[in-house]
Design a protein around this motif. Structure first.
Motif, PDB file in Angstrom:
ATOM      1  N   THR A   6       0.834  -1.208   0.000  1.00 33.33           N
ATOM      2  CA  THR A   6       0.000   0.000   0.000  1.00 33.33           C
ATOM      3  C   THR A   6       0.862   1.250   0.000  1.00 33.33           C
ATOM      4  N   ARG A   9       2.413   2.066  -3.366  1.00 37.13           N
ATOM      5  CA  ARG A   9       1.504   2.667  -4.341  1.00 37.13           C
ATOM      6  C   ARG A   9       1.258   4.145  -4.086  1.00 37.13           C
ATOM      7  N   HIS A  10       1.479   4.590  -2.853  1.00 31.44           N
ATOM      8  CA  HIS A  10       1.114   5.961  -2.509  1.00 31.44           C
ATOM      9  C   HIS A  10       2.286   6.875  -2.213  1.00 31.44           C
ATOM     10  N   MET A  54      -5.813   5.065   3.670  1.00 30.30           N
ATOM     11  CA  MET A  54      -4.808   5.529   2.702  1.00 30.30           C
ATOM     12  C   MET A  54      -5.351   5.433   1.279  1.00 30.30           C
ATOM     13  N   GLU A  55      -6.011   4.331   0.957  1.00 26.69           N
ATOM     14  CA  GLU A  55      -6.580   4.146  -0.373  1.00 26.69           C
ATOM     15  C   GLU A  55      -7.649   5.207  -0.652  1.00 26.69           C
ATOM     16  N   SER A  58      -6.223   8.663  -1.174  1.00 29.02           N
ATOM     17  CA  SER A  58      -5.570   8.716  -2.470  1.00 29.02           C
ATOM     18  C   SER A  58      -6.604   8.882  -3.581  1.00 29.02           C
TER      19      SER A  58
END
Length: 99
Positions: A6, A9-10, A54-55, A58
């Motif tokens: 995760t 990806r961020h 977080m997802e 984003s």
């Protein structure tokens, strides 16, 4: 999915130094959540919630950064066809899944 995946990806990282720094961030995050957890299920719930947050942040940031269009997505042109001006580009974007 792990917290490392995760975070990768961020957070932009490059090279071994970037991955090492990312690993340290993931370890601190997991240790902080572990310390606050009252049980294994509480730990899993908290870590899952953090990854989901977080997802979501984003996806919201990506959506909010898109230019707004006054024509709207379904606005038809004078010839009766849908206008391309109302379509949002998804090229190079991460997909945000809805639950």
């Amino acid at each position: 999915m792990s917290s490392m995946d995760t975070l990768k990806r961020h957070l932009p990282v490059s090279g071994p130094e970037g991955l090492h720094e990312l690993r340290k961030i993931a370890e601190r995050l997991e240790e902080k959540i572990y310390s606050a957890a009252t049980s294994q299920s509480d730990y899993l719930r908290k870590i899952s919630l953090k990854m989901l947050t977080m997802e979501t942040k984003s996806c919201n940031a990506a959506t909010n950064s898109l230019p707004s269009n006054s024509a709207g997505p379904n606005k038809k042109s004078s010839n009766g066809k849908k206008s391309a001006a109302g379509k949002k580009s998804t090229a190079g974007k991460k997909s945000c899944r809805s639950s």
